[in-house]
Design a protein around this motif. Structure first.
Motif, mmCIF file in Angstrom:
data_model
loop_
_atom_site.group_PDB
_atom_site.id
_atom_site.type_symbol
_atom_site.label_atom_id
_atom_site.label_comp_id
_atom_site.label_asym_id
_atom_site.label_seq_id
_atom_site.Cartn_x
_atom_site.Cartn_y
_atom_site.Cartn_z
ATOM 1 N N PRO B 301 -3.457 -8.260 -3.173
ATOM 2 C CA PRO B 301 -2.755 -7.371 -4.119
ATOM 3 C C PRO B 301 -2.014 -6.263 -3.371
ATOM 4 O O PRO B 301 -2.341 -5.934 -2.231
ATOM 5 C CB PRO B 301 -3.888 -6.793 -4.969
ATOM 6 C CG PRO B 301 -5.125 -6.946 -4.156
ATOM 7 C CD PRO B 301 -4.925 -8.154 -3.297
ATOM 8 N N ASP B 302 -1.038 -5.685 -4.038
ATOM 9 C CA ASP B 302 -0.309 -4.572 -3.429
ATOM 10 C C ASP B 302 -1.229 -3.370 -3.266
ATOM 11 O O ASP B 302 -2.092 -3.122 -4.111
ATOM 12 C CB ASP B 302 0.864 -4.171 -4.342
ATOM 13 C CG ASP B 302 1.993 -5.197 -4.246
ATOM 14 O OD1 ASP B 302 2.042 -5.930 -3.235
ATOM 15 O OD2 ASP B 302 2.794 -5.263 -5.198
ATOM 16 N N PRO B 303 -1.024 -2.623 -2.207
ATOM 17 C CA PRO B 303 -1.843 -1.428 -2.019
ATOM 18 C C PRO B 303 -1.489 -0.329 -3.025
ATOM 19 O O PRO B 303 -0.396 -0.337 -3.614
ATOM 20 C CB PRO B 303 -1.513 -0.985 -0.590
ATOM 21 C CG PRO B 303 -0.253 -1.669 -0.215
ATOM 22 C CD PRO B 303 -0.100 -2.869 -1.087
ATOM 23 N N ALA B 304 -2.427 0.585 -3.190
ATOM 24 C CA ALA B 304 -2.252 1.734 -4.079
ATOM 25 C C ALA B 304 -2.675 2.966 -3.286
ATOM 26 O O ALA B 304 -3.294 2.839 -2.221
ATOM 27 C CB ALA B 304 -3.110 1.557 -5.335
ATOM 28 N N PRO B 305 -2.380 4.147 -3.786
ATOM 29 C CA PRO B 305 -2.777 5.342 -3.035
ATOM 30 C C PRO B 305 -4.315 5.443 -2.943
ATOM 31 O O PRO B 305 -5.028 5.085 -3.884
ATOM 32 C CB PRO B 305 -2.236 6.505 -3.872
ATOM 33 C CG PRO B 305 -1.213 5.904 -4.768
ATOM 34 C CD PRO B 305 -1.622 4.490 -5.008
ATOM 35 N N MET B 306 -4.797 5.924 -1.792
ATOM 36 C CA MET B 306 -6.223 6.205 -1.675
ATOM 37 C C MET B 306 -6.520 7.578 -2.267
ATOM 38 O O MET B 306 -5.630 8.291 -2.730
ATOM 39 C CB MET B 306 -6.675 6.094 -0.216
ATOM 40 C CG MET B 306 -6.651 4.633 0.261
ATOM 41 S SD MET B 306 -7.388 4.359 1.889
ATOM 42 C CE MET B 306 -9.134 4.641 1.590
#
Lengths: 486, 486
Positions: B301-306
């Motif tokens: 999946p695409d990354p998201a902000p941590m």
């Protein structure tokens, strides 16, 4: 059994690093087998140990008396208690009472917002336990004592670091235990002994050792606690350290039975030369007290030898600090007549003085000494209770007429300080039962949630584990039932 | 509520020493009242907190999303879980289930060699609890989370050191909680917040603080544990630290459903950008694995902000160490496009490589990364299990046909390492129930006997106390009964 012996001498040499390694390795090697040995078989092994110790009772009691200087009658009673404890803790696990299984069936409608899976919780043994034996109970808190019995019952192998106060007894009991355990089919290495403090520290820092127990001084216990806590992987350290075990006498009890309280108190604090962790070190009485008047007229019992010269030296040092304080006076002192025999002594001071210097006056003086503290009113009584460091016990001598709000203030304050509260009994003598609690806030215990006496002592050596959605064939037996749903 | 605020800014200033003193003093002042507040009243207070948080749900979820970058759906679910938890733990204590009373009646014939006195055991709250809030669950492990709920339910005042990842949310929830508690008549000071690590350390060393909780990194948790352990009076420190949560795939499961396992695994380790303490960091599959083949074809999946830049930096450092090792190759990596957004990534290596360098390869990489480990045979599988440091969870993906002796070897080894074992489910998602156990050997937990999730979490904040020979009028209510005799 891994330890150094010089059979022609009465001294037991300290274990070498190789001997410590061998003892720990053997215990570790036994751990997984002992953990899955059915609790009923572990109980049989503990019963066999008890039977063998009873069969060798007179020999062991003689040896204990030679090394500990304790009277034969006391040692006989202690052995009865010790073998009872081995059998009783075994029965507890044989009945599965230590496992506390909880079964939560799957619930698609669990209201936390997600379905509840099937979750089943039980307890597993921790692994190898290192037990630092105590000096003051050659049986009940030593090689075959409560820490050993509860760890073995839980399914943990045990390595005992023997106490230098009774080395030959320790080695003899170790040999008897090893062969008794072997005769029941327990795995080799499930029990061993080592000697010497360096050996103990080496074992305490070994990654295969998963928990440690200790009964003794605050100074010694704290040093070991710090070692256990600073390991790369800290382990639980169950230390039972100091306690002054204060006794609070209400004005009504003082009036009603001052002479009786005085007599019972002297018997309690001088019992076994005061060498009990529950020995009362403070008697707190009202100003103008009948109890104090009776104590002024009392005759203290003759002194007897202490357990070791080290203990006597420690006692003399601590009680010397107390007696030298301004505002502390000596009521009675009966000197001993040899190097081991400390003076039996009784001092007095005031509540105000104690509150001025609680650090000195509320320290444990392990031996036959006690301090009478006079208080002016209920507020001072509660202030004293509030000043207490953690205690194993706190006792109230009161009358039924005392049961009211003031007494609740006192007992609430004592409950904040102590692990066991007594009413009109004496703290020495600790029964082995389900409801017993022998522990308390630091320094009474280094592990406030746990007891070192009673069946709940077994829980120290178990940890919870939960199985989620597991097939029945892979579950521990106690979780295969679906009896308890929540 | 005692903390610094600069209302015109979004930053929350660190608490000053005076503010810490005020928060701790207020909590200490509330302790004795809250301890004797009937559990049903404490439950009502917790329910009121839950109702108020639910009533302000959308506002709080928006704030949480702004500060934590977590998706709204996830935060909505977390708030449901959090308010459920507050009510559920309250109901548990209202029913008296936390007290576990045991009554031993006097028995003159008790076989230990001395009469058994009347002994009655119950539990008391520890006193003020300091809770270091977590960053990854702005609700469920933060200000109103499980540690706070279980300590308040137990009868302990709570001071929360807020997490810098969601300060405005923390302050807002703290205000709502304080007024909700006040509206139910809870004592002033029973709950407060402080901000800043120095403030947390000051509170942790305060003698009035009697226990602390923490959920977070091994490094941070260990530093706090060492402070708690080295106090003059060491206190319990309930830290939930690192875990790699390995998943073991049997050959049969790999054959039967490799593609399905691969898909579910990717969903589990990337959930919430891998920022769960139970996120699986290792997938252990047989050589020539169908699961691995499916993962080779998979799209991550695409990354998201941590959650925070600090967390991302820590993740990059840890995963960089792993990826740089000889014998570790990268299967997939999907880079992020801003400073907060870490790369989602999957690496592979062999069991032999892991066994060569367990320290690096069995460390937690907190974030969206996982390592596929191939094994040659059942012996290598068990060797991997034996090499594990303490784990919150360990999972087996297996088939019914696997249930046999080899599988017992594996699950026994996993039971020695982990607090929760799963079969054919995934470790992310921790249900709040009676049978839940969220803990394990160090570093999974710093307190191996305890859980931080579920109703048993309350027990962390209670200690046993035994009353001996006490008049009924002075006994806690639950001990006045003579229902349970032993």
């Amino acid at each position: 059994m891994n330890r150094a012996r010089t059979p022609t001498s009465t001294d037991i040499a300290d274990s070498t690093p190789d001997q410590v390694e061998a003892a720990v390795a053997a215990a570790h090697g036994a751990a997984s087998t002992w953990a899955v040995t059915p609790p009923a078989d572990r109980a049989r092994a503990l019963t066999q140990v008890a039977d063998v110790l009873d069969a060798h009772g007179e020999e062991l009691i003689d040896l204990a008396a030679q090394e500990s200087h304790l009277p034969l009658g006391r040692l006989r009673g202690e052995l009865v208690r010790t073998t009872f404890q081995l059998r009783h803790l075994g029965q507890y696990v044989a009945a599965g009472r230590h496992l506390d299984p909880i079964v939560d069936h799957a619930d698609p409608d669990w209201p936390m917002g997600a379905p509840r899976p099937d979750l089943r919780r039980t307890h597993l043994p921790l692994g190898v336990v290192l037990n630092f034996a105590a000096g003051n109970f050659p049986f009940a808190f030593s090689v075959p004592g409560g820490d050993t019995a509860s760890a073995l019952a839980a399914g943990c192998p045990v390595v005992v670091k023997i106490h230098p106060g009774h080395p030959r007894l320790s080695v003899r009991i170790g040999d008897l235990m090893t062969s008794a355990l072997h005769s029941t089919g327990a795995p080799v290495g499930v029990f061993g002994t080592i000697a010497g403090i360096d050996a103990g520290i080496t074992a305490l820092t070994d990654p295969r050792v998963r928990a440690a127990t200790f009964t003794g001084s605050t100074r010694g216990g704290r040093a070991l606690l710090d070692i256990a806590s600073s390991r790369p992987d800290p382990i639980p350290f169950f230390g039972e350290l100091g306690s002054v075990n204060p006794v609070f006498v209400t004005a009504a009890a003082d009036r009603a039975r001052g002479a009786e309280i005085a007599e019972q108190y002297v018997a309690s604090f001088t019992l076994g030369m005061g060498q009990f962790c529950t020995s009362p070190g403070l008697l707190i009485v009202p100003d103008g007290s009948a109890t104090l008047a009776a104590l002024e007229r009392a005759t203290l019992p003759d002194p007897a030898p202490m357990l070791t010269a080290t203990m006597r030296a420690g006692f003399d040092r601590a009680v010397g600090e107390v007696a030298a304080l301004d505002g502390v006076s000596t009521l009675h002192i009966v000197d001993g007549d040899d190097a081991l025999t400390a003076a039996v002594q009784l001092h007095r001071t005031t509540a105000a003085r104690v509150l001025d210097d609680p650090e000195t006056l509320l320290q444990e003086c392990f031996g036959p000494s006690s301090v009478i503290v006079t208080y002016a009113d209920a507020a001072e009584l509660t202030a004293l209770a509030d000043a207490l460091p953690g205690q194993l016990t706190a006792t109230v001598q009161g009358e039924e007429s005392d049961v009211g709000d003031d007494m609740h203030s006192l007992t609430d304050a004592l409950a904040r300080a102590a692990g066991r509260l007594l009413w009109n009994q004496w703290p020495t003598g600790v029964s082995v039962t389900d409801a017993q609690h022998h522990g308390g806030p630091y320094p009474a215990s280094t592990a406030i949630h746990t007891t070192s006496v009673g069946t709940k002592a077994i829980a120290r050596f178990l940890r919870p584990i939960t199985y989620q959605n597991f097939p029945a064939g892979l579950l521990p037996q106690e979780l295969r039932t679906s009896a308890r749903a929540n």
